[in-house]
Design an enzyme around this catalytic site. Structure first.
Site, mmCIF file in Angstrom:
data_model
loop_
_atom_site.group_PDB
_atom_site.id
_atom_site.type_symbol
_atom_site.label_atom_id
_atom_site.label_comp_id
_atom_site.label_asym_id
_atom_site.label_seq_id
_atom_site.Cartn_x
_atom_site.Cartn_y
_atom_site.Cartn_z
ATOM 1 N N ILE A 127 51.559 16.443 65.295
ATOM 2 C CA ILE A 127 50.123 16.427 65.623
ATOM 3 C C ILE A 127 49.890 15.664 66.930
ATOM 4 C CG2 ILE A 127 47.814 15.876 64.753
ATOM 5 C CD1 ILE A 127 49.089 15.893 61.894
ATOM 6 N N ASN A 175 61.244 10.669 63.677
ATOM 7 C CA ASN A 175 61.049 12.015 63.114
ATOM 8 C C ASN A 175 60.683 13.005 64.228
ATOM 9 O OD1 ASN A 175 61.004 13.831 60.911
ATOM 10 N ND2 ASN A 175 58.771 13.783 60.882
ATOM 11 N N SER A 192 44.370 10.784 55.663
ATOM 12 C CA SER A 192 44.755 11.998 54.943
ATOM 13 C C SER A 192 43.797 12.256 53.792
ATOM 14 C CB SER A 192 46.170 11.804 54.398
ATOM 15 O OG SER A 192 46.451 12.765 53.416
ATOM 16 N N TYR A 242 53.219 6.747 49.998
ATOM 17 C CA TYR A 242 52.692 7.273 51.266
ATOM 18 C C TYR A 242 51.163 7.281 51.240
ATOM 19 C CZ TYR A 242 50.932 10.752 54.523
ATOM 20 O OH TYR A 242 50.182 11.381 55.491
ATOM 21 N N LYS A 285 48.012 5.058 53.402
ATOM 22 C CA LYS A 285 46.808 5.568 54.084
ATOM 23 C C LYS A 285 45.571 4.818 53.594
ATOM 24 C CE LYS A 285 48.812 8.589 56.678
ATOM 25 N NZ LYS A 285 49.031 8.214 58.078
ATOM 26 N N ARG A 301 44.744 24.929 49.063
ATOM 27 C CA ARG A 301 44.706 23.885 50.095
ATOM 28 C C ARG A 301 43.832 24.351 51.247
ATOM 29 N NH1 ARG A 301 46.477 21.611 46.494
ATOM 30 N NH2 ARG A 301 48.351 20.326 46.269
HETATM 31 P P1 NAD Z 1 55.389 13.440 62.640
HETATM 32 O O1 NAD Z 1 56.440 12.808 61.799
HETATM 33 O O2 NAD Z 1 55.690 14.725 63.313
HETATM 34 O O3 NAD Z 1 54.876 12.400 63.748
HETATM 35 C C1 NAD Z 1 54.888 11.007 63.543
HETATM 36 C C2 NAD Z 1 55.598 10.400 64.746
HETATM 37 O O4 NAD Z 1 55.609 8.973 64.606
HETATM 38 C C3 NAD Z 1 57.052 10.849 64.879
HETATM 39 O O5 NAD Z 1 57.278 11.291 66.208
HETATM 40 C C4 NAD Z 1 57.869 9.588 64.575
HETATM 41 O O6 NAD Z 1 59.074 9.558 65.301
HETATM 42 C C5 NAD Z 1 56.897 8.502 64.994
HETATM 43 N N1 NAD Z 1 57.064 7.196 64.349
HETATM 44 C C6 NAD Z 1 57.175 6.942 63.015
HETATM 45 N N2 NAD Z 1 57.265 5.614 62.817
HETATM 46 C C7 NAD Z 1 57.190 5.024 64.043
HETATM 47 C C8 NAD Z 1 57.214 3.676 64.490
HETATM 48 N N3 NAD Z 1 57.337 2.638 63.632
HETATM 49 N N4 NAD Z 1 57.132 3.445 65.821
HETATM 50 C C9 NAD Z 1 57.009 4.474 66.695
HETATM 51 N N5 NAD Z 1 56.972 5.763 66.335
HETATM 52 C C10 NAD Z 1 57.066 6.028 65.009
HETATM 53 O O7 NAD Z 1 54.085 13.580 61.721
HETATM 54 P P2 NAD Z 1 52.733 14.357 61.992
HETATM 55 O O8 NAD Z 1 52.678 15.497 61.060
HETATM 56 O O9 NAD Z 1 52.535 14.576 63.442
HETATM 57 O O10 NAD Z 1 51.709 13.266 61.441
HETATM 58 C C11 NAD Z 1 51.076 12.344 62.300
HETATM 59 C C12 NAD Z 1 50.217 11.421 61.452
HETATM 60 O O11 NAD Z 1 49.297 12.202 60.698
HETATM 61 C C13 NAD Z 1 51.017 10.606 60.433
HETATM 62 O O12 NAD Z 1 50.452 9.314 60.352
HETATM 63 C C14 NAD Z 1 50.807 11.363 59.145
HETATM 64 O O13 NAD Z 1 50.913 10.517 58.015
HETATM 65 C C15 NAD Z 1 49.376 11.855 59.330
HETATM 66 N N6 NAD Z 1 49.084 13.038 58.498
HETATM 67 C C16 NAD Z 1 49.879 14.143 58.596
HETATM 68 C C17 NAD Z 1 49.631 15.240 57.781
HETATM 69 C C18 NAD Z 1 50.528 16.458 57.840
HETATM 70 O O14 NAD Z 1 50.513 17.244 56.893
HETATM 71 N N7 NAD Z 1 51.293 16.666 58.908
HETATM 72 C C19 NAD Z 1 48.553 15.226 56.883
HETATM 73 C C20 NAD Z 1 47.740 14.094 56.825
HETATM 74 C C21 NAD Z 1 48.024 12.993 57.646
HETATM 75 N N1 UFG Z 2 54.510 24.141 48.238
HETATM 76 C C1 UFG Z 2 55.333 25.056 47.629
HETATM 77 N N2 UFG Z 2 56.643 25.069 48.003
HETATM 78 C C2 UFG Z 2 57.173 24.239 48.942
HETATM 79 C C3 UFG Z 2 56.312 23.318 49.564
HETATM 80 C C4 UFG Z 2 54.982 23.287 49.179
HETATM 81 O O1 UFG Z 2 54.900 25.817 46.775
HETATM 82 O O2 UFG Z 2 58.376 24.293 49.220
HETATM 83 C C5 UFG Z 2 53.090 24.135 47.866
HETATM 84 C C6 UFG Z 2 52.653 22.821 47.250
HETATM 85 O O3 UFG Z 2 52.904 22.800 45.871
HETATM 86 C C7 UFG Z 2 51.181 22.807 47.601
HETATM 87 C C8 UFG Z 2 51.110 23.555 48.932
HETATM 88 O O4 UFG Z 2 52.321 24.305 49.021
HETATM 89 O O5 UFG Z 2 50.476 23.539 46.656
HETATM 90 C C9 UFG Z 2 51.025 22.645 50.123
HETATM 91 O O6 UFG Z 2 52.065 21.679 50.030
HETATM 92 P P1 UFG Z 2 52.466 20.733 51.252
HETATM 93 O O7 UFG Z 2 53.648 19.924 50.820
HETATM 94 O O8 UFG Z 2 52.593 21.540 52.498
HETATM 95 O O9 UFG Z 2 51.167 19.837 51.432
HETATM 96 P P2 UFG Z 2 50.415 18.918 50.387
HETATM 97 O O10 UFG Z 2 49.088 19.549 50.150
HETATM 98 O O11 UFG Z 2 51.235 18.575 49.209
HETATM 99 O O12 UFG Z 2 50.332 17.573 51.236
HETATM 100 C C10 UFG Z 2 49.603 17.516 52.428
HETATM 101 C C11 UFG Z 2 50.216 16.552 53.440
HETATM 102 C C12 UFG Z 2 50.141 15.139 52.955
HETATM 103 C C13 UFG Z 2 48.782 14.817 52.455
HETATM 104 C C14 UFG Z 2 48.311 15.826 51.450
HETATM 105 C C15 UFG Z 2 46.916 15.591 50.973
HETATM 106 O O13 UFG Z 2 51.565 16.858 53.651
HETATM 107 O O14 UFG Z 2 50.401 14.278 54.054
HETATM 108 O O15 UFG Z 2 48.334 17.112 52.080
HETATM 109 O O16 UFG Z 2 46.064 15.715 52.033
HETATM 110 F F1 UFG Z 2 48.810 13.590 51.866
#
Ligand code: NAD
Ligand code: UFG
Length: 338
Positions: A12, A35, A124, A149, A153, A231
């Site tokens: 993101i 990551n 989140s 996790y 948040k 979702r």
């Molecule tokens: P991502 O893992 O792709 O990005 C996170 C980045 O932070 C990575 O590049 C990682 O290397 C870096 N990082 C982790 N710990 C660090 C540290 N201590 N110092 C410096 N860098 C560090 O994840 P994303 O999907 O881009 O998510 C970004 C943010 O959004 C996260 O906080 C995640 O929890 C939140 N979020 C993501 C989702 C989702 O589904 N992707 C949903 C809700 C919230």
């Molecule tokens: N799912 C499958 N198979 C897989 C992976 C996921 O069926 O291999 C399903 C899950 O059961 C769920 C949906 O796909 O119904 C979405 O699952 P994700 O793991 O992609 O996402 P979640 O909704 O579980 O979680 C996401 C973010 C979290 C956040 C959460 C609530 O990854 O960071 O939404 O907002 F906390």
């Protein structure tokens, strides 16, 4: 504005970097690449024309972060850095609390020492828990989190709210993301996680690319129209633009504000699979298996507050999300390391 992006090499953060530059902001990036990979920084540079610095730095390293603040003098921070795998957090709670909470407190300390007053945080939808009825609204009480996790948040939202209450010159925006998917339409940027993916769309992409043989749909017996979970999938470019809007609003305000960033439209796992099959033009190998522990049947937003106060809506469709994910994986079958 000069914006420091923590975790800016991640999924993101990298998309947001591109949208911030497109909107005329200057940026700098801090990431420890736990990551992600420095290749993401090269990709951001391919899509933008404004030079910026990227620092290989752990946000918990106060000394190094202070040096970044001293050199860059950011006006605002968008804090993406953190560990995000729900299942892994159950196995490694200490790593999650240490990384996610300590990075936030060190960051806030550096901001205070350097007079930086604006922070936008990646929260989140998980903070709504399973108690609240859908669609989730920002004025609902937080629910019980089902993983360390999710608890990080919740704790970070509280830390930021308390810090803003104690310092009336601070502006805090808590952005509650729903399910970010998709990729930049150029195919240059996308989701490129290290290791085996946990989330649905990266998993589908690996199956479609032939890297993983089969997708397991977690549960076909939920109380939803087709039995699979619902979702609120949001295109990562729409999500990135939401950050630009949140920053614009934060610049003129103090205190704490919370915004859902979602589409408000629920989509089932089977609907995502069908849309991906349409986008890729080929069937996806999947089976329906047992439920995954901790999943809630329905999770989707009421996005009206962000529309009203930020002037932001998520416009891209599920078909757009699947098309752009497929485009990215087709052009980058081995991620950024090809
Ligand atoms: P991502 O893992 O792709 O990005 C996170 C980045 O932070 C990575 O590049 C990682 O290397 C870096 N990082 C982790 N710990 C660090 C540290 N201590 N110092 C410096 N860098 C560090 O994840 P994303 O999907 O881009 O998510 C970004 C943010 O959004 C996260 O906080 C995640 O929890 C939140 N979020 C993501 C989702 C989702 O589904 N992707 C949903 C809700 C919230
Ligand atoms: N799912 C499958 N198979 C897989 C992976 C996921 O069926 O291999 C399903 C899950 O059961 C769920 C949906 O796909 O119904 C979405 O699952 P994700 O793991 O992609 O996402 P979640 O909704 O579980 O979680 C996401 C973010 C979290 C956040 C959460 C609530 O990854 O960071 O939404 O907002 F906390």
């Amino acid at each position: 504005m000069k914006v420091l992006i923590t975790g800016g090499a991640g999924y993101i953060g990298s998309h947001t970097a591109v949208e911030l530059i497109a909107a005329g902001h200057d940026i700098c990036v801090v990431d420890n690449y736990s990551n992600s990979s420095p290749a993401a920084i090269d990709r951001i540079r391919m899509l933008t024309d404004r030079p910026f610095n990227a620092y290989d730095c752990d946000v918990r390293d106060r000394e190094r972060l202070m040096a970044v603040f001293a050199g860059e003098k950011p006006d605002a921070v968008i804090h993406f850095a953190g560990l995000k795998a729900v299942g892994e957090s159950v196995q490694k709670p200490l790593e999650y609390y240490s990384n996610n909470l300590t990075s936030t407190t060190v960051l806030l300390d550096c901001m205070r020492e350097n007079g930086c007053k604006i922070i936008v945080f990646s929260s989140s939808a998980t903070v709504y828990g399973s108690e609240n009825p859908v669609p989730f609204r920002e004025d609902m009480p937080e629910g019980a989190t089902s993983s360390p996790y999710g608890t990080t948040k919740k704790f970070i939202e509280r830390i930021l709210t308390d810090v803003a209450a104690a310092d009336s010159s601070l502006s805090v925006s808590l952005l509650r993301y729903f399910n970010p998917v998709g990729a930049h339409p150029s195919g240059v940027l996308g989701e490129n996680p290290n290791g085996i993916p946990n989330n649905l769309m990266p998993f589908i992409m690996k199956v479609a690319a032939g890297k993983i043989p089969e997708l397991t749909v977690f549960g076909g017996d939920y109380p939803t129209p087709d039995g699979t979970c619902l979702r609120d999938y949001i295109h990562v470019v729409d999500l990135a633009k939401g950050h630009v809007k949140a920053l614009d609003r934060a610049a003129g305000r103090t205190g704490t504000e919370i915004f859902n960033l979602g589409t408000g439209k629920p989509t089932s796992v089977l609907e995502i699979i069908r849309a991906f099959e349409k986008a890729s033009g080929k069937p996806l190998n999947y089976k329906v298996g047992p439920r995954r522990e901790g999943d809630i049947p329905m999770c989707y937003s009421d996005p009206s507050k962000a529309k009203r106060d930020l002037g932001w809506t998520a416009d891209l469709t599920i078909d757009d999300m699947c098309r752009d994910s497929w485009n990215f994986i087709s052009k980058n079958p081995n991620g950024y390391d090809a």
